[in-house]
Each structure stands twice: as structure tokens, then as C-alpha cells.
Design a protein around this motif. Structure first.
Motif, mmCIF file in Angstrom:
data_model
loop_
_atom_site.group_PDB
_atom_site.id
_atom_site.type_symbol
_atom_site.label_atom_id
_atom_site.label_comp_id
_atom_site.label_asym_id
_atom_site.label_seq_id
_atom_site.Cartn_x
_atom_site.Cartn_y
_atom_site.Cartn_z
ATOM 1 N N SER A 163 24.301 54.975 68.542
ATOM 2 C CA SER A 163 25.016 55.018 67.257
ATOM 3 C C SER A 163 24.043 54.948 66.096
ATOM 4 O O SER A 163 24.178 55.688 65.117
ATOM 5 N N ILE A 168 31.486 57.370 65.657
ATOM 6 C CA ILE A 168 30.092 57.143 66.058
ATOM 7 C C ILE A 168 29.869 55.689 66.465
ATOM 8 O O ILE A 168 29.193 55.407 67.457
ATOM 9 N N PRO A 228 30.285 56.149 70.704
ATOM 10 C CA PRO A 228 29.284 57.206 70.520
ATOM 11 C C PRO A 228 29.288 58.148 71.725
ATOM 12 O O PRO A 228 29.443 57.706 72.860
#
Length: 158
Positions: free
Chosen positions: A8, A83, A87
Motif C-alpha cells: 500500500s 489501496i 491492496p
């Protein structure tokens, strides 16, 4: 709970780099060239021509800056949430999200603070809309997502 894992953070860091590159390029062209003027960068191929784009891609939704600003903010927050919460595991999807977030935020910053998007890259030999680094990033994201779909889907035999 949102966890900040390595993947991330890499995506967000890369997005930040794209945002900074986009904003720096727009600032540089604005401060050196100004509006309503054009400078040939690669003769018969590329000009820097700074224009105010009050619409979206290809000047669609012209004069819808407020709506486009809200959409840009919502899309950026949604991308950041995706995200951080989950992720992607695919390389191409990670790269695509980084470029998409960078491009979305880059143009969103313009809309939010200027009321329009600064476009400056003009391809001379073809009649194509003037664009910017954020626009390129969004298109790269689309290419990455397509590659990811093609790469991860097993071929079926018919």
C-alpha cells in the motif's frame, strides 16, 4: 481497521511522485510560457501550448467544474481506501492503481484550486486534444488494467 502494509505504501508513494511530477510540469510551463502562446519542443511533433480545460477528457462536460471536482475527490478517496484496505496482489494492478490515483489527484488539484485543468502537451501532426501528465497517467493506468486482465485470465480452448 486500515493497515499500512508495504505494498500500500509503495502504491501511495508512487502516486505522490506522479502528482508532484504533474503539478511541477504544469507550474513550469505556466511560469515560463503563459497562456495563449505556443512553443515548439520537437518540431512538427510536439508543442507546449497551455490551455484551461474546464471539462473532462477531450473537453467533455465543458463548464461542469464543480461536478467534476466532486467526482475527482470521491474517486480519489475511493482509490485510497481500496489501496489501504485491500491492496491488489497483481503487479499490473498495483501499477495501474498508482497511475490512476496520481492522475486523478493531479487533475483534481487543478479543478479544486484553479477551477480548471491545465493542459499543455500538443501533438502537432494530428488533431488531438491538448493534454497533461495526469492525463497520460490515467491512460497508462488503463493499459496496466488491460494487461492485468489479459495476463491473469487463462486462455480458453474453443
Amino acid at each position: 481497521m486500515i493497515t499500512f502494509n508495504s505494498r500500500s505504501m509503495k502504491i501511495l508513494t508512487y502516486s505522490l511522485f506522479i502528482i508532484l511530477l504533474d503539478q511541477f510540469s504544469k507550474f513550469s510551463v505556466l511560469s515560463t510560457l503563459g497562456f495563449e502562446r505556443s512553443k515548439s519542443i520537437i518540431p512538427n511533433l510536439l508543442n507546449f501550448t497551455l490551455v484551461k480545460n474546464k471539462g473532462a477528457a477531450f473537453s467533455l462536460f465543458i463548464n461542469s467544474t464543480n461536478s467534476l471536482t466532486v467526482i475527482s475527490i470521491i474517486a480519489s478517496l475511493l482509490l485510497i481506501t481500496i489501496i489501504l484496505k485491500s491492496p491488489p496482489k497483481s503487479y499490473w494492478n498495483c501499477i495501474g492503481l498508482a497511475y490512476l490515483l496520481g492522475g486523478t489527484v493531479g487533475n483534481g488539484i487543478d479543478r479544486l484550486f484553479k477551477g480548471y485543468v491545465l493542459d499543455f502537451l500538443e501533438l502537432v501532426p494530428i488533431n488531438f486534444p491538448i493534454f497533461n501528465v495526469a492525463d497520460i497517467s490515467i491512460n497508462i493506468a488503463i493499459i496496466c488494467f488491460i494487461i492485468d486482465m489479459i495476463k491473469d485470465n487463462p486462455k480458453t480452448n474453443y
